[in-house]
Write a protein that holds these residues in place. Structure first.
Motif, mmCIF file in Angstrom:
data_model
loop_
_atom_site.group_PDB
_atom_site.id
_atom_site.type_symbol
_atom_site.label_atom_id
_atom_site.label_comp_id
_atom_site.label_asym_id
_atom_site.label_seq_id
_atom_site.Cartn_x
_atom_site.Cartn_y
_atom_site.Cartn_z
ATOM 1 N N THR A 18 0.853 -1.187 0.000
ATOM 2 C CA THR A 18 0.000 0.000 0.000
ATOM 3 C C THR A 18 0.889 1.237 0.000
ATOM 4 O O THR A 18 1.794 1.344 0.826
ATOM 5 C CB THR A 18 -0.917 0.035 1.236
ATOM 6 O OG1 THR A 18 -1.677 -1.173 1.305
ATOM 7 C CG2 THR A 18 -1.866 1.226 1.170
ATOM 8 N N ARG A 19 0.645 2.148 -0.931
ATOM 9 C CA ARG A 19 1.379 3.396 -0.968
ATOM 10 C C ARG A 19 0.468 4.520 -0.478
ATOM 11 O O ARG A 19 -0.675 4.653 -0.920
ATOM 12 C CB ARG A 19 1.889 3.723 -2.364
ATOM 13 C CG ARG A 19 2.649 5.041 -2.420
ATOM 14 C CD ARG A 19 3.294 5.274 -3.765
ATOM 15 N NE ARG A 19 4.357 4.312 -4.041
ATOM 16 C CZ ARG A 19 5.181 4.402 -5.091
ATOM 17 N NH1 ARG A 19 5.053 5.408 -5.946
ATOM 18 N NH2 ARG A 19 6.109 3.492 -5.281
ATOM 19 N N ARG A 20 1.000 5.326 0.412
ATOM 20 C CA ARG A 20 0.266 6.461 0.981
ATOM 21 C C ARG A 20 0.734 7.746 0.305
ATOM 22 O O ARG A 20 1.931 7.951 0.088
ATOM 23 C CB ARG A 20 0.523 6.512 2.486
ATOM 24 C CG ARG A 20 -0.074 7.708 3.215
ATOM 25 C CD ARG A 20 0.392 7.692 4.661
ATOM 26 N NE ARG A 20 0.085 8.927 5.343
ATOM 27 C CZ ARG A 20 -0.716 9.033 6.388
ATOM 28 N NH1 ARG A 20 -1.278 7.950 6.888
ATOM 29 N NH2 ARG A 20 -0.945 10.201 6.964
ATOM 30 N N ALA A 21 -0.230 8.599 -0.021
ATOM 31 C CA ALA A 21 0.082 9.886 -0.640
ATOM 32 C C ALA A 21 -0.841 10.944 -0.055
ATOM 33 O O ALA A 21 -2.027 10.690 0.191
ATOM 34 C CB ALA A 21 -0.084 9.820 -2.157
ATOM 35 N N THR A 22 -0.303 12.139 0.164
ATOM 36 C CA THR A 22 -1.081 13.241 0.726
ATOM 37 C C THR A 22 -1.210 14.343 -0.313
ATOM 38 O O THR A 22 -0.202 14.830 -0.849
ATOM 39 C CB THR A 22 -0.405 13.797 1.992
ATOM 40 O OG1 THR A 22 -0.245 12.736 2.947
ATOM 41 C CG2 THR A 22 -1.245 14.896 2.608
ATOM 42 N N LEU A 23 -2.456 14.746 -0.596
ATOM 43 C CA LEU A 23 -2.697 15.823 -1.557
ATOM 44 C C LEU A 23 -2.454 17.180 -0.898
ATOM 45 O O LEU A 23 -2.308 17.281 0.321
ATOM 46 C CB LEU A 23 -4.132 15.724 -2.076
ATOM 47 C CG LEU A 23 -4.499 14.423 -2.797
ATOM 48 C CD1 LEU A 23 -5.956 14.457 -3.249
ATOM 49 C CD2 LEU A 23 -3.587 14.178 -3.980
ATOM 50 N N LEU A 27 -4.495 9.650 0.642
ATOM 51 C CA LEU A 27 -4.920 8.570 -0.243
ATOM 52 C C LEU A 27 -4.045 7.354 -0.010
ATOM 53 O O LEU A 27 -2.859 7.479 0.309
ATOM 54 C CB LEU A 27 -4.819 9.003 -1.707
ATOM 55 C CG LEU A 27 -5.614 10.237 -2.115
ATOM 56 C CD1 LEU A 27 -5.370 10.551 -3.589
ATOM 57 C CD2 LEU A 27 -7.095 10.047 -1.855
ATOM 58 N N ARG A 28 -4.634 6.182 -0.166
ATOM 59 C CA ARG A 28 -3.890 4.925 -0.075
ATOM 60 C C ARG A 28 -4.172 4.099 -1.319
ATOM 61 O O ARG A 28 -5.330 3.865 -1.657
ATOM 62 C CB ARG A 28 -4.270 4.155 1.195
ATOM 63 C CG ARG A 28 -3.788 4.826 2.480
ATOM 64 C CD ARG A 28 -4.210 4.032 3.709
ATOM 65 N NE ARG A 28 -3.654 4.597 4.927
ATOM 66 C CZ ARG A 28 -4.215 5.574 5.627
ATOM 67 N NH1 ARG A 28 -5.361 6.091 5.199
ATOM 68 N NH2 ARG A 28 -3.651 6.047 6.718
ATOM 69 N N PHE A 29 -3.100 3.676 -1.960
ATOM 70 C CA PHE A 29 -3.211 2.903 -3.196
ATOM 71 C C PHE A 29 -2.680 1.492 -2.954
ATOM 72 O O PHE A 29 -1.515 1.329 -2.588
ATOM 73 C CB PHE A 29 -2.395 3.559 -4.314
ATOM 74 C CG PHE A 29 -2.859 4.931 -4.703
ATOM 75 C CD1 PHE A 29 -3.786 5.105 -5.713
ATOM 76 C CD2 PHE A 29 -2.338 6.054 -4.069
ATOM 77 C CE1 PHE A 29 -4.202 6.382 -6.078
ATOM 78 C CE2 PHE A 29 -2.746 7.323 -4.432
ATOM 79 C CZ PHE A 29 -3.685 7.490 -5.439
ATOM 80 N N ASP A 30 -3.520 0.491 -3.150
ATOM 81 C CA ASP A 30 -3.047 -0.896 -3.153
ATOM 82 C C ASP A 30 -2.515 -1.168 -4.554
ATOM 83 O O ASP A 30 -3.246 -1.626 -5.433
ATOM 84 C CB ASP A 30 -4.182 -1.857 -2.797
ATOM 85 C CG ASP A 30 -4.602 -1.752 -1.346
ATOM 86 O OD1 ASP A 30 -3.759 -1.363 -0.521
ATOM 87 O OD2 ASP A 30 -5.769 -2.057 -1.036
ATOM 88 N N PRO A 45 -4.553 14.896 -13.910
ATOM 89 C CA PRO A 45 -4.411 14.263 -12.594
ATOM 90 C C PRO A 45 -4.022 15.256 -11.502
ATOM 91 O O PRO A 45 -3.246 16.185 -11.741
ATOM 92 C CB PRO A 45 -3.301 13.244 -12.817
ATOM 93 C CG PRO A 45 -2.484 13.789 -13.935
ATOM 94 C CD PRO A 45 -3.436 14.563 -14.803
ATOM 95 N N ARG A 46 -4.573 15.028 -10.323
ATOM 96 C CA ARG A 46 -4.095 15.760 -9.142
ATOM 97 C C ARG A 46 -2.852 15.099 -8.575
ATOM 98 O O ARG A 46 -2.022 15.732 -7.939
ATOM 99 C CB ARG A 46 -5.188 15.799 -8.068
ATOM 100 C CG ARG A 46 -6.325 16.729 -8.369
ATOM 101 C CD ARG A 46 -7.242 16.863 -7.176
ATOM 102 N NE ARG A 46 -6.571 17.440 -6.012
ATOM 103 C CZ ARG A 46 -7.154 17.596 -4.829
ATOM 104 N NH1 ARG A 46 -8.407 17.198 -4.654
ATOM 105 N NH2 ARG A 46 -6.485 18.132 -3.811
ATOM 106 N N LEU A 47 -2.755 13.810 -8.795
ATOM 107 C CA LEU A 47 -1.587 13.048 -8.358
ATOM 108 C C LEU A 47 -1.340 11.940 -9.357
ATOM 109 O O LEU A 47 -2.287 11.299 -9.829
ATOM 110 C CB LEU A 47 -1.817 12.459 -6.960
ATOM 111 C CG LEU A 47 -0.673 11.596 -6.386
ATOM 112 C CD1 LEU A 47 -0.530 11.842 -4.887
ATOM 113 C CD2 LEU A 47 -0.941 10.107 -6.624
ATOM 114 N N ILE A 48 -0.082 11.726 -9.693
ATOM 115 C CA ILE A 48 0.278 10.634 -10.611
ATOM 116 C C ILE A 48 1.633 10.077 -10.203
ATOM 117 O O ILE A 48 2.607 10.814 -10.043
ATOM 118 C CB ILE A 48 0.271 11.109 -12.084
ATOM 119 C CG1 ILE A 48 0.634 9.947 -13.016
ATOM 120 C CG2 ILE A 48 1.170 12.313 -12.287
ATOM 121 C CD1 ILE A 48 0.401 10.254 -14.489
#
Length: 345
Positions: free
Chosen positions: A53-58, A64-67, A288-291
């Motif tokens: 799981t990768r965590r990212a903060t806008l 956000l958490r991406f599996d 995208p807001r995040l990529i």
């Protein structure tokens, strides 16, 4: 988990395990249940392998958490079903209902049969499942094994990248991908046929794109396997428990062919190329807001070993991994357990 130094190498341990993915964790769990205390090494900072799981903060503080590896965990064996039920009872995992699966099955079985299989996701991320399964195990992260030597006293010596001994063990389980396994064991006399069998396996890479967008993209469902040359899977992370409802956050897995062609690209270049393919697929431009992108060099077993593991109880070595059985996360569990049973009984 700990980053403390391993035991002094003059004192042999019962079992060393290379790799703290699902295969290594599962082998360690069974070994401990059989009265053997394993010591597990992993070169990464975390555990679980592709249960990641990768965590990212806008910029507005939204987390956000991406599996970006395994999207869910199936369970058929009674032992794994019990373990997943325990994770669910601890609120670390949740069993998912079976929503429509758009597109063909990835594993060569009818989509209807795949939908009928129980599946779990980690609460807040798939790493929660790995951490639950690894409870109580001694795992040394951030430790890269440079080589393995069979000593004159019948022990397995694990060395660091400088060739310095880390630990001696009476038994050894290696759960690295096949190519890395052969590299680790380059100086070891393996049973006849092992090297040929390991070398005959094929494990495909996979580029994973992580994307957040404000305007919801027109996808047929939260889980989509398009019949496309570049994109193999699109998963809407908002459909998973513990995730924010906005913005739309997606994990996009590239096909094995596309991933091979772009294998040595930088994450930035691969992300931009996958975004263009996603725009083509949905028929609109995407801002995208995040990529981000992550490369899994060893992801899908296209030609597996077709055996639960390789084991030689006489010398005390076994080799395991999902690539021994197939591409599912559950295959890693079954292979790791088979390796531990073969050595310990």
């Amino acid at each position: 988990m700990t980053s403390a130094p391993p035991p002094a190498f003059e004192d042999p341990i019962g079992l060393a395990i290379i790799g703290a993915g699902l295969a290594g964790i599962s082998a360690g769990r069974l070994a401990r249940r059989q009265g053997v205390t394993p010591l597990i090494f992993d070169k990464g900072r975390g555990i679980g392998g592709r249960l990641a799981t990768r965590r990212a903060t806008l910029d507005d503080g939204t987390v956000l958490r991406f599996d970006h590896g395994a999207q869910f965990m199936t369970a058929r064996s009674p032992a794994l079903v019990a373990a997943m039920a325990g994770a669910e009872a601890a609120n670390l995992a949740r069993r998912l209902p079976a929503p429509p699966l758009h597109g063909p099955s990835r594993h060569g079985q009818p989509a209807e049969a795949e939908r009928d299989q129980p599946r779990w996701v980690g609460m807040g991320g798939m790493t929660a499942i790995a951490k639950h399964l690894a409870q109580g195990l001694d795992i040394r992260t951030g430790t890269r094994i440079g080589g393995v030597v069979r000593t004159d006293h019948g022990l397995w010596r694990l060395e660091d990248e400088d060739g310095l001994p880390l630990v001696h063990a009476r038994q050894l389980i290696v759960t690295a991908p096949p190519e890395q396994t052969l590299d680790l064991l380059i100086d070891v006399l393996l049973p006849e046929g092992w090297r040929r069998r390991i070398a005959s396996t094929i494990v495909a890479p996979c580029w994973a794109l992580m994307l957040a967008v404000d305007e919801t993209l027109p996808l047929p469902g939260p889980r989509w396997r398009p019949e496309d040359e570049a994109i193999a899977w699109i998963g809407d992370q908002r459909d998973l428990p513990g995730r924010p409802s906005a913005p739309q956050s997606l994990v996009v897995h590239a096909t094995p062919h596309w991933s091979r062609v772009h294998l040595e690209e930088t994450p930035e270049v691969a992300a931009a190329a996958l975004l263009r393919n996603l725009e083509r697929l949905v028929g609109r431009a995407i801002t995208p807001r995040l990529i981000q992108a992550h490369r899994w060099r060893y992801a899908l077993a296209e030609v597996p070993l077709c055996s639960p593991c390789l084991a030689d109880p006489g010398t005390g070595i076994a080799i395991a991994g999902d690539w021994c059985i197939g591409g599912r996360a559950e295959a890693a569990v079954d292979s790791g357990r088979a390796a531990a049973l073969a050595l310990i009984g």
